[in-house]
Design an enzyme around this catalytic site. Structure first.
Site, short mmCIF file in Angstrom:
data_model
loop_
_atom_site.label_atom_id
_atom_site.label_comp_id
_atom_site.label_asym_id
_atom_site.label_seq_id
_atom_site.Cartn_x
_atom_site.Cartn_y
_atom_site.Cartn_z
N GLY A 101 3.54 -6.25 5.59
CA GLY A 101 2.92 -5.86 6.84
C GLY A 101 1.41 -5.98 6.85
O GLY A 101 0.80 -6.06 7.91
N ARG A 102 0.79 -5.99 5.67
CA ARG A 102 -0.66 -6.14 5.60
C ARG A 102 -1.09 -6.90 4.36
O ARG A 102 -2.26 -6.87 3.99
CB ARG A 102 -1.35 -4.78 5.65
CG ARG A 102 -0.89 -3.79 4.59
CD ARG A 102 -1.65 -2.48 4.68
NE ARG A 102 -1.14 -1.51 3.74
CZ ARG A 102 -1.75 -0.36 3.45
NH1 ARG A 102 -2.90 -0.08 4.02
NH2 ARG A 102 -1.21 0.48 2.60
N ASP A 130 -1.92 -2.32 12.27
CA ASP A 130 -3.06 -3.23 12.41
C ASP A 130 -3.22 -4.21 11.24
O ASP A 130 -4.07 -5.08 11.27
CB ASP A 130 -4.36 -2.45 12.61
CG ASP A 130 -4.68 -1.49 11.46
OD1 ASP A 130 -4.04 -1.60 10.39
OD2 ASP A 130 -5.56 -0.63 11.64
N GLY A 131 -2.38 -4.05 10.21
CA GLY A 131 -2.45 -4.97 9.08
C GLY A 131 -3.66 -4.78 8.19
O GLY A 131 -3.92 -5.60 7.31
N ARG A 181 -4.95 -8.81 -5.00
CA ARG A 181 -3.98 -8.42 -6.02
C ARG A 181 -3.45 -9.67 -6.74
O ARG A 181 -3.32 -10.74 -6.14
CB ARG A 181 -2.81 -7.66 -5.39
CG ARG A 181 -3.26 -6.46 -4.58
CD ARG A 181 -2.15 -5.47 -4.35
NE ARG A 181 -1.01 -5.99 -3.59
CZ ARG A 181 0.02 -5.24 -3.22
NH1 ARG A 181 0.08 -3.96 -3.55
NH2 ARG A 181 1.01 -5.76 -2.51
N ARG A 188 10.32 -7.98 -4.78
CA ARG A 188 10.78 -6.60 -4.87
C ARG A 188 12.29 -6.52 -4.75
O ARG A 188 12.94 -7.47 -4.32
CB ARG A 188 10.15 -5.78 -3.72
CG ARG A 188 8.63 -5.92 -3.66
CD ARG A 188 8.14 -5.97 -2.20
NE ARG A 188 6.70 -6.22 -2.16
CZ ARG A 188 5.79 -5.28 -2.29
NH1 ARG A 188 6.16 -4.02 -2.43
NH2 ARG A 188 4.50 -5.57 -2.26
N ASP A 261 11.62 -1.02 -1.58
CA ASP A 261 10.69 -2.12 -1.29
C ASP A 261 9.41 -1.99 -2.11
O ASP A 261 8.55 -2.88 -2.06
CB ASP A 261 10.37 -2.19 0.20
CG ASP A 261 9.77 -0.89 0.73
OD1 ASP A 261 10.47 0.12 0.71
OD2 ASP A 261 8.60 -0.90 1.16
N ASN A 262 9.28 -0.90 -2.87
CA ASN A 262 8.13 -0.72 -3.76
C ASN A 262 8.53 -0.85 -5.23
O ASN A 262 7.81 -0.38 -6.11
CB ASN A 262 7.49 0.65 -3.54
CG ASN A 262 6.86 0.79 -2.17
OD1 ASN A 262 6.53 -0.21 -1.53
ND2 ASN A 262 6.70 2.00 -1.70
N ASP A 271 2.29 -1.37 -5.74
CA ASP A 271 2.03 -0.59 -4.52
C ASP A 271 1.50 0.80 -4.82
O ASP A 271 2.22 1.80 -4.77
CB ASP A 271 3.28 -0.51 -3.64
CG ASP A 271 3.64 -1.84 -3.03
OD1 ASP A 271 2.75 -2.70 -2.91
OD2 ASP A 271 4.81 -2.04 -2.67
#
Length: 494
Positions: A101-102, A130-131, A181, A188, A261-262, A271
């Site tokens: 998402g961001r 807003d990303g 990163r 994931r 998802d993490n 994350d």
């Protein structure tokens, strides 16, 4: 139209790129470019160790183009950026489609490292957000990524944080930032869940084959599970995850939001949001203010990891083909985690080889610490210094129950009676860090950075990169947290 950054305005980072994950095709990702920030970017922090890992030139930060590119304001030559789609379980509930998402992937280097910009703007998976990332969360992720590496714990890395005066809104107006990163892969558990839940078996198989061939090639030649490579893959992921969780628990790290998802398919810490290194030892500590049920409390992390692996097993079931085999592939977690945890804890006690009674010694001291919420990091470091020839009083002073601790210390001393003390002390000093990224230290660095003073970020980074060293003159960073530290609230927006 291709988004490949060949135009003259692109920044050349001096890296060579290859297709990597992007070769899987459009079912797995969406090509897009980062959204430039409206205000000029500036450097907040950077890791030369991560730069060397990537193979960047020594003068990599000298170019304004590099600064702009790592903020998302300028394309990177040779890259075709994209965001990936995945799904997952969040706080134990199926959340459906999620995705980056961001975070926008620049690509994979020829050295096999993916480079990702977190906070670089909206993607098709932003779900109305807003990303963007804010300065405080970006500094926390940057510092903790490099701190975990310094501790020897598998983790994604962070090359740098860039900031901007552009305003973004969370609980309050804040300024935007971007974290660069780095990892061998950002895949994931949720990537597999996405295609399994939508019954897209061809894509699920393509993803699994890609991961096995790239990162788990031994699974192709296994004799386990009747040669079932997908079951062997699940077992290998289970073992890596178990080893990771053992390291978290031994060092006192609380992740805070262990959604599927993490969870990294490579067994990396990924994350960094509402994480915390324990101050006082409280097994039931909840570091995430949003976790009202305590699902991700410190002592629940090993169980949650196993639950997440079970979700991965369900996702892989169409490939494994047999539920009993899938369950059997998870069994190794139950043996690897306790074995690795006890091994780590023995090292903290200076015990290179196991012996009968070690488990009782470990459980005994943890029980004493929990009863009084003794500072976790300080206790282990003081015990190490005592073994290295120091007085026992600094360790004893941590306990009100002196009789209880003295009885334990006697058992500890008896266990070491026939062992070389110098070797034990060396092992302990290499296993018990003096410096960890406590919340209040991160907060102080964030507050200074918000005033454009980035020296605290650099100072903390230098300590956290080598946390087992003494660093004369830096004892203030290794002391007890101030009273106000207990009022710091971190949540999923952190």
């Amino acid at each position: 139209m291709s988004l490949l950054a060949e135009d003259t305005a692109a920044a050349d980072l001096g890296l060579r790129w290859k297709p990597g994950f992007r070769a899987l095709g459009p079912a797995f990702l969406t090509e897009l470019r980062p959204t430039p920030l409206p205000d000029p970017p500036y450097w907040v922090g950077h890791s030369e160790a991560a730069a060397r890992l990537l193979g960047l030139p020594a003068d990599w930060r000298q170019s304004e183009g590099t600064l702009a590119a790592l903020t998302g304001n300028l394309p990177v030559a040779g890259t075709l950026p994209f965001a990936t789609v995945y799904s997952g379980h969040q706080f134990g509930v199926w959340a459906g489609q999620l995705g980056d998402g961001r975070a926008i992937m620049l690509g994979e280097t020829e050295g096999g490292l993916e480079v990702q910009l977190k906070g670089a703007g909206r993607t098709p998976y932003s779900r109305g957000a807003d990303g963007r990332a804010v300065l405080r969360s970006s500094i926390r992720e940057f510092l903790c990524s490099e701190a975990m590496h310094g501790l020897g714990i598998p983790t994604t890395r962070a090359l740098c944080v860039t900031g901007s005066d552009a305003r973004v809104y969370r609980e309050m107006p804040e300024t935007a930032a971007v974290v660069t990163r780095v990892a061998p892969s950002f895949i994931r558990f949720g990537h597999f869940e996405h295609f399994s839940a939508s019954q897209r078996d061809a894509e699920l198989r393509a993803l699994a084959d890609y991961v096995i061939d790239r990162y788990y090639p031994d699974c192709r030649s296994t004799s386990r599970f009747n040669g079932n490579a997908y079951a062997a893959f699940l077992e290998a992921v289970s073992e890596r995850t178990a080893a990771l969780l053992a390291q978290w628990q031994a060092v006192g790290f609380c992740h805070g939001v262990m959604n599927t998802d993490n969870m990294s398919i490579l067994g990396l810490t990924i994350d960094y949001g509402p994480f915390q290194f324990l101050d006082g030892f409280d097994p039931r500590h909840i570091c995430n203010h949003s976790d009202t049920s305590g699902r991700y409390a410190f002592n629940q992390q090993p169980n949650v990891a196993y639950w997440n692996l079970f979700c991965l097993a369900q996702a892989l079931l169409p490939l494994i083909g047999d539920q009993e085999i899938a369950v059997a592939a998870l069994e190794s977690y139950k043996t690897v985690f306790p074995r690795e945890f006890e091994s780590r804890m023995r090292a903290k006690l200076g015990l290179a080889e196991p012996a009968e009674g070690d488990r009782a010694l470990i459980e005994g001291v943890l029980k004493l610490m929990a009863a009084e919420k003794v500072d976790y990091t300080i206790f282990w470091r003081r015990l190490s210094q005592h073994m290295a020839g120091g007085n026992a009083e600094p360790v004893r002073d941590l306990f009100l129950d002196r009789a209880g601790f003295d009885a334990w210390l006697l058992s500890f001393s008896e266990r070491h009676a026939q062992l070389p003390r110098a070797q034990a002390a060396d092992l302990m000093l290499r296993s018990n860090p003096k410096y960890v990224l406590r919340n209040h230290l991160g907060q102080q660095a964030i507050e200074a950075a918000s005033q454009k003073d980035f020296s605290a970020v650099a100072t903390l980074l230098a300590l956290l990169e080598t946390p087992f060293e003494e660093h004369p003159g830096a004892d203030a960073y290794a002391g007890f947290p101030p009273d106000w530290a207990s009022t710091i609230e971190i949540s999923c927006s952190s």
